[in-house]
Enzyme design. Structure first.
Site, PDB file in Angstrom:
ATOM      1  N   LYS A   1     -14.186   0.044  -4.459  1.00  0.00           N
ATOM      2  CA  LYS A   1     -14.875   0.297  -3.316  1.00  0.00           C
ATOM      3  C   LYS A   1     -16.188   0.982  -4.180  1.00  0.00           C
ATOM      4  O   LYS A   1     -17.343   0.778  -4.039  1.00  0.00           O
ATOM      5  CB  LYS A   1     -14.507   1.417  -2.231  1.00  0.00           C
ATOM      6  CG  LYS A   1     -13.578   0.615  -1.365  1.00  0.00           C
ATOM      7  CD  LYS A   1     -13.414   1.536  -0.191  1.00  0.00           C
ATOM      8  CE  LYS A   1     -12.313   1.037   0.877  1.00  0.00           C
ATOM      9  NZ  LYS A   1     -11.645   2.199   1.645  1.00  0.00           N
TER      10      LYS A   1
ATOM     11  N   HIS B   1       8.595 -26.793  -1.519  1.00  0.00           N
ATOM     12  CA  HIS B   1       8.110 -27.946  -2.514  1.00  0.00           C
ATOM     13  C   HIS B   1       7.161 -27.443  -3.394  1.00  0.00           C
ATOM     14  O   HIS B   1       6.351 -28.416  -3.994  1.00  0.00           O
ATOM     15  CB  HIS B   1       7.737 -28.887  -1.350  1.00  0.00           C
ATOM     16  CG  HIS B   1       8.628 -29.386  -0.418  1.00  0.00           C
ATOM     17  ND1 HIS B   1       9.213 -30.695  -0.795  1.00  0.00           N
ATOM     18  CD2 HIS B   1       9.344 -28.782   0.502  1.00  0.00           C
ATOM     19  CE1 HIS B   1      10.282 -30.667   0.210  1.00  0.00           C
ATOM     20  NE2 HIS B   1      10.199 -29.736   0.953  1.00  0.00           N
TER      21      HIS B   1
ATOM     22  N   GLU C   1       0.797  -1.123   0.187  1.00  0.00           N
ATOM     23  CA  GLU C   1       0.036  -0.017   0.000  1.00  0.00           C
ATOM     24  C   GLU C   1       0.933   1.270  -0.003  1.00  0.00           C
ATOM     25  O   GLU C   1       0.333   2.318  -0.634  1.00  0.00           O
ATOM     26  CB  GLU C   1      -0.953   0.003   1.230  1.00  0.00           C
ATOM     27  CG  GLU C   1      -2.377  -0.333   0.849  1.00  0.00           C
ATOM     28  CD  GLU C   1      -3.324  -0.215   2.059  1.00  0.00           C
ATOM     29  OE1 GLU C   1      -4.348  -0.523   1.765  1.00  0.00           O
ATOM     30  OE2 GLU C   1      -2.830   0.375   3.111  1.00  0.00           O
TER      31      GLU C   1
HETATM   32  O1  PA5 Z   1      -3.599   1.131   5.510  1.00  0.00           O
HETATM   33  C1  PA5 Z   1      -5.005   1.521   5.548  1.00  0.00           C
HETATM   34  O2  PA5 Z   1      -5.079   2.671   5.613  1.00  0.00           O
HETATM   35  C2  PA5 Z   1      -5.889   0.737   5.207  1.00  0.00           C
HETATM   36  O3  PA5 Z   1      -5.457  -0.641   4.939  1.00  0.00           O
HETATM   37  C3  PA5 Z   1      -6.952   0.523   6.218  1.00  0.00           C
HETATM   38  O4  PA5 Z   1      -6.445   0.129   7.394  1.00  0.00           O
HETATM   39  C4  PA5 Z   1      -8.298  -0.409   5.657  1.00  0.00           C
HETATM   40  O5  PA5 Z   1      -8.828  -0.038   4.677  1.00  0.00           O
HETATM   41  C5  PA5 Z   1      -9.288  -0.379   6.907  1.00  0.00           C
HETATM   42  O6  PA5 Z   1      -9.739   1.125   7.128  1.00  0.00           O
HETATM   43  P1  PA5 Z   1     -10.459   1.409   8.126  1.00  0.00           P
HETATM   44  O7  PA5 Z   1      -9.560   1.034   9.560  1.00  0.00           O
HETATM   45  O8  PA5 Z   1     -10.878   2.902   7.881  1.00  0.00           O
HETATM   46  O9  PA5 Z   1     -11.762   0.513   8.156  1.00  0.00           O
END
Ligand code: PA5
Length: 449
Positions: A424, A310, A289
């Site tokens: 989303k 393996h 990310e």
């Molecule tokens: O790193 C991030 O910001 C994302 O992976 C969020 O943690 C994830 O989308 C979950 O978001 P939220 O805590 O708003 O539900």
């Protein structure tokens, strides 16, 4: 430090001079990071989070964790991404593999389950089945408070809990970890009077394991969160230098950058202990990310060895030469497990009789690192002393800092994740969320009958 970094199995691929040439860039990144002059600078709270949290104290979290231990046979942590992976990584790292199957007096805490990290009906149903008849506490975690996966799971589990325990008792058994002020979850928590913990504004999801996101569920199952924070604080201090010679996190970040420029576009995080499986998932989210944007970034993947030797081992040894490997090795073995002697059986193993299983595993690791390096896969090694909380805290911080530096060297904002919104928007449109009507019509037309 309990964390050490070694790149001797990559030295045929990178000359030490190449690292030296990156020193001015690393120094610049370090200075800008610490001065708050980088893209995404409203998400730099993680830099001093360990020391600041220790200074402020975690008594409120420890008290709530005690309550949860009293109230619960089973704790269900509901969250996804950064609101899930860190807690699960630390839980599996520190606690035994079959924790939930151990007797309560051996475990010392409630059983622990995770929900809201997918949209599988079967997965949710299976969880409800295993919870049946147990006293259940829910810890729902979402910074935005609007993420669909945990929201769906929370609604189902809350409804189930109210039917099992009654509305008043259910209220006592719901703990919410969310934003200070914003989001639907915060509003619901206020309206219902749920016990609430705050995720700091300046800490992004994937950097949030050392906030209540990770600390509350971990403390509830008996993970020593003060030791975890102390380890991270030790790393915060030890890694506060720009010098590549003295800062292993920056050395790792710089080597990743050099290897990427040489066409090594995939990094495999390899581990030899099943307990590190979810740590590798946490690491993949952190780097994936943070760096995968602007059509750039290393692809982070993981393999559990020797299991995957393996299967995917064939690819690593002889497939496309676009890989490098980072091995995370836990040095100490506390099991005392050795291979028994049995001369009456001709299974070709007697030469190993009396050897520890950990030693055998480590010879496999050494042999694999040599073979993969010989096969054209540079190998980096991150060694961590043991599976205790202090060491894990150091490791979390090591990779967080390395990731920030690596992203900045790459020229991206390591603290945003604009790409996760695309699916989303489509999903909301297809689900018929109010406000997405026009988009829904277009998508349905594209999908056809
Ligand atoms: O790193 C991030 O910001 C994302 O992976 C969020 O943690 C994830 O989308 C979950 O978001 P939220 O805590 O708003 O539900």
């Amino acid at each position: 430090m309990a964390v050490r970094f070694d790149w001797k199995f990559a030295q045929g691929f990178v000359h030490p001079d190449e690292l030296d040439k990156l020193q001015p860039f690393v120094t610049d990144v370090h200075q800008r990071l610490h001065a708050g002059e980088v893209p995404g600078n409203d998400f730099l709270g993680w830099i001093h989070l360990p020391s600041q949290t220790l200074a402020r104290g975690v008594e409120d979290i420890l008290a709530a964790a005690d309550e949860i231990r009293q109230l619960a046979d089973a704790l269900v942590v509901i969250g996804i991404g950064g609101s899930y992976l860190g807690a699960r990584a630390a839980f599996e790292w520190v606690k035994p593999e079959y924790y939930n199957q151990l007797p309560r007096e051996v475990r010392g805490g409630p059983e622990l389950y995770f929900a809201g990290n997918h949209l599988s009906a079967a997965g949710l149903k299976d969880l409800l089945r295993v919870l049946d008849g147990k006293r259940v506490v829910l810890n729902v975690i979402s910074k935005s408070g609007t993420t669909t996966e945990p929201a769906v799971a929370f609604r189902v589990l809350r409804d189930w809990l109210v039917r099992q325990a009654g509305a008043a008792e259910a209220k006592r058994r719901i703990y919410v970890t969310t934003d200070r002020a914003r989001g639907a979850l915060k509003q619901l928590a206020d309206a219902e009077g749920y016990r609430t913990f705050v995720i700091p504004d300046d800490v992004g999801g994937r950097y949030s394991v050392l906030t209540p996101v990770g600390l509350l569920p971990l403390a509830a199952v008996g993970v020593d969160i003060v030791a975890l924070l102390s380890g991270a604080a030790a790393a915060e201090e030890a890694l506060a230098t720009p010098s590549l010679a003295d800062n292993p996190a920056y050395r790792y970040a710089a080597l990743r950058n050099i290897l990427l420029r040489k066409g090594k576009t995939t990094e495999v995080l390899a581990y030899y202990e099943p307990a590190l499986r979810m740590f590798a998932e946490w690491w993949k989210q952190l780097f994936g990310e943070s760096e995968g944007k602007d059509q750039k970034g290393l692809y982070p993947s993981s393999m559990g060895f020797t299991t995957d030797l393996h299967s995917l081992g064939q690819y690593v040894q002889e497939g496309m030469r676009t890989l490098f490997e980072t091995v995370v090795r836990v040095v100490r073995d506390d099991t005392g497990l050795t291979l028994p002697s049995d001369p009456s059986v001709d299974d070709g193993l007697e030469y190993l009789a009396g050897r520890s299983i950990a030693w055998i595993n480590d010879q496999a690791r050494l042999g694999t690192q040599l073979a993969h390096a010989d096969g054209g896969v540079p190998n980096l090694l991150v060694e961590v002393e043991d599976r205790r909380e202090q060491s894990l805290g150091e490791l979390f911080y090591f990779f967080e800092l390395a990731c920030a530096a690596s992203g900045l060297l790459l020229g991206v904002n390591p603290f945003d994740q604009p790409g996760v919104e695309a699916y989303k928007r489509n999903m909301f449109a297809l689900l018929g969320k109010p406000g997405f009507e026009a988009m829904q019509a277009k998508l349905r037309e594209r999908l056809g009958p």
